[in-house]
Scaffold this motif. Structure first.
Motif, short mmCIF file in Angstrom:
data_model
loop_
_atom_site.label_atom_id
_atom_site.label_comp_id
_atom_site.label_asym_id
_atom_site.label_seq_id
_atom_site.Cartn_x
_atom_site.Cartn_y
_atom_site.Cartn_z
N GLN A 2 0.83 -1.20 0.00
CA GLN A 2 0.00 0.00 0.00
C GLN A 2 0.87 1.25 0.00
OE1 GLN A 2 -3.39 0.02 -0.38
NE2 GLN A 2 -2.88 -2.13 -0.76
N LEU A 3 0.29 2.33 -0.52
CA LEU A 3 1.04 3.58 -0.62
C LEU A 3 1.56 4.02 0.75
CD1 LEU A 3 1.99 6.02 -2.18
CD2 LEU A 3 -0.24 7.06 -1.87
N GLN A 4 0.66 3.97 1.74
CA GLN A 4 1.05 4.46 3.06
C GLN A 4 2.24 3.67 3.61
OE1 GLN A 4 -0.30 7.23 3.27
NE2 GLN A 4 1.11 7.61 4.97
N GLU A 5 2.14 2.36 3.46
CA GLU A 5 3.24 1.52 3.93
C GLU A 5 4.53 1.84 3.16
OE1 GLU A 5 2.80 -2.67 3.20
OE2 GLU A 5 4.82 -3.03 3.99
N GLY A 6 4.39 2.04 1.87
CA GLY A 6 5.54 2.38 1.04
C GLY A 6 6.22 3.64 1.53
N LYS A 7 5.40 4.65 1.78
CA LYS A 7 5.97 5.92 2.26
C LYS A 7 6.70 5.73 3.58
CE LYS A 7 3.02 9.34 0.03
NZ LYS A 7 2.27 10.60 0.21
N GLU A 8 6.05 5.00 4.46
CA GLU A 8 6.68 4.78 5.77
C GLU A 8 8.00 4.05 5.64
OE1 GLU A 8 3.59 3.08 8.21
OE2 GLU A 8 2.45 4.96 7.98
N ARG A 9 7.99 3.00 4.83
CA ARG A 9 9.24 2.26 4.65
C ARG A 9 10.31 3.13 4.03
NH1 ARG A 9 8.90 -3.39 1.89
NH2 ARG A 9 11.14 -3.06 2.07
N PHE A 10 9.90 3.97 3.10
CA PHE A 10 10.86 4.86 2.45
C PHE A 10 11.50 5.81 3.46
CE2 PHE A 10 11.69 8.86 0.03
CZ PHE A 10 12.74 8.38 -0.74
N ILE A 11 10.66 6.42 4.27
CA ILE A 11 11.17 7.39 5.26
C ILE A 11 12.09 6.71 6.26
CG2 ILE A 11 10.49 8.88 7.19
CD1 ILE A 11 7.91 9.47 5.50
N GLU A 12 11.64 5.60 6.74
CA GLU A 12 12.43 4.81 7.68
C GLU A 12 13.79 4.42 7.09
OE1 GLU A 12 11.45 2.73 10.66
OE2 GLU A 12 13.52 2.02 10.59
N ALA A 13 13.73 3.83 5.90
CA ALA A 13 14.95 3.30 5.29
C ALA A 13 15.89 4.42 4.84
CB ALA A 13 14.60 2.42 4.11
N TRP A 14 15.31 5.50 4.37
CA TRP A 14 16.13 6.62 3.92
C TRP A 14 16.91 7.18 5.11
CZ3 TRP A 14 17.09 7.26 -0.93
CH2 TRP A 14 17.60 8.46 -1.41
N GLY A 15 16.27 7.18 6.25
CA GLY A 15 16.94 7.62 7.46
C GLY A 15 18.12 6.73 7.81
N THR A 16 17.89 5.43 7.76
CA THR A 16 18.97 4.49 8.07
C THR A 16 20.12 4.64 7.08
OG1 THR A 16 17.25 2.96 8.82
CG2 THR A 16 19.46 2.05 8.48
N LEU A 17 19.75 4.69 5.81
CA LEU A 17 20.74 4.88 4.77
C LEU A 17 21.53 6.15 5.00
CD1 LEU A 17 18.75 3.72 1.71
CD2 LEU A 17 21.20 3.42 1.90
N GLY A 18 20.82 7.18 5.44
CA GLY A 18 21.46 8.47 5.70
C GLY A 18 22.73 8.33 6.52
#
Lengths: 166, 166
Positions: A2-18
């Motif tokens: 789902q879009l919402q889940e996608g966004k959350e995973r993106f934000i979460e993972a982008w942070g870790t990657l950061g």
DNA sequence: ACCCACTTTCAGTCTTTAGTGAAAGCTATG
DNA sequence: CATAGCTTTCACTAAAGACTGAAAGTGGGT
């Protein structure tokens, strides 16, 4: 997914990657949040969505603006400041390359320049100068390459680059 | 500048630079120490010269070996293990590129792959997929470019690369 | 001129990461 | 096969870095 889940995973993972990228988790998360947001966001929006303090939002938001990954967007009738992310990925890449070059490469160039001046004619001194000279060579090349990458349009750059390697 | 001072500044600065590069100060300092040393060094040598603990030396030394920036060198008649740094800078650059690509780029590729699968036909979902797709595009290009850089001889790469940009 | 709505700063706290050192684990040698 | 000499591990400590929140700063509106 789902879009919402996608966004959350993106934000979460982008942070870790950061972190592996040398930016704080929070800065990367705010960036991700803005990237996937269809509307400009205020500090309060970000505080609420990421559950972080006002000070933290303020500091990291200004960092994003500093890197030119986000900019202020004034909304008529609103006193708050709103922010939007740069969504042209070629510009995003460029900004990141510029910032990382400044932090990771330029101090090295300065160091190596200083170190070419060591005295001594014995083998040990020669060896040292050789190490420094060689490192300088590769650093200078990386420097030129990155400058070129920053100057040219990224699309042009990459396509030409890849053709070359085929 | 005297040789000794040069070496010290190099070790010190390489350590500091290390952090902005995502390796610990100590790992970078040991690397620098080995690079400017004319002879193989044992753990005890490194402990003494950098004033750090045995455990710390052991951990970071094994990391350097893991990155292929250093390797064991057995000295006949000695039971201790000695270490030397790889001094061919084109190999050093290669090793670093490989390690950083693995840490900084590959997790991103995996993330973006996952995220292409978000459902939804509305504008918001389209927007999200667009961000992901674009990031994926640049990441893939960076991936290919770095692979190419890793494969080819570095000298060839850089000279061709620079000619292209002229 | 004052207030109100916001933004910025920063001292203190929390979290995360690196480093220590002593104990456990190996292994070559007598 | 016991031991000395070295390497590895890991629970703990130290240091670095990030985050909070309250107080100070700013400026538009009345």
């Amino acid at each position: 997914m789902q879009l919402q889940e996608g966004k959350e995973r993106f934000i979460e993972a982008w942070g870790t990657l950061g972190s592996s990228w040398g930016v704080t988790r929070t800065m990367a998360q705010i960036h991700a949040l803005l990237l996937v947001s269809t509307t400009p966001l205020s500090s309060d929006d970000v505080m609420e969505k990421l559950q972080i303090s006002r000070g933290n939002v303020n500091t990291n938001m200004r960092m994003l603006v500093d890197w030119t990954l986000a900019h202020k967007k004034l909304i008529p009738g609103e006193r708050k400041e709103f922010f939007v992310a740069e969504k042209d990925m070629s510009k995003v890449v460029k900004s990141i390359v510029i910032a990382r070059k400044k932090r990771e490469l330029e101090p090295m160039l300065r160091l190596l320049d200083d170190l070419t001046e060591v005295e001594g004619k014995d083998e040990e001194a020669e060896g040292f100068r050789h190490v420094v000279k060689d490192l300088k060579l590769y650093s200078d090349k990386a420097d030129s390459a990155l400058d070129a990458l920053i100057k040219v349009d990224s699309n042009w750059f990459f396509s030409t680059f890849l053709k070359m390697l085929k």
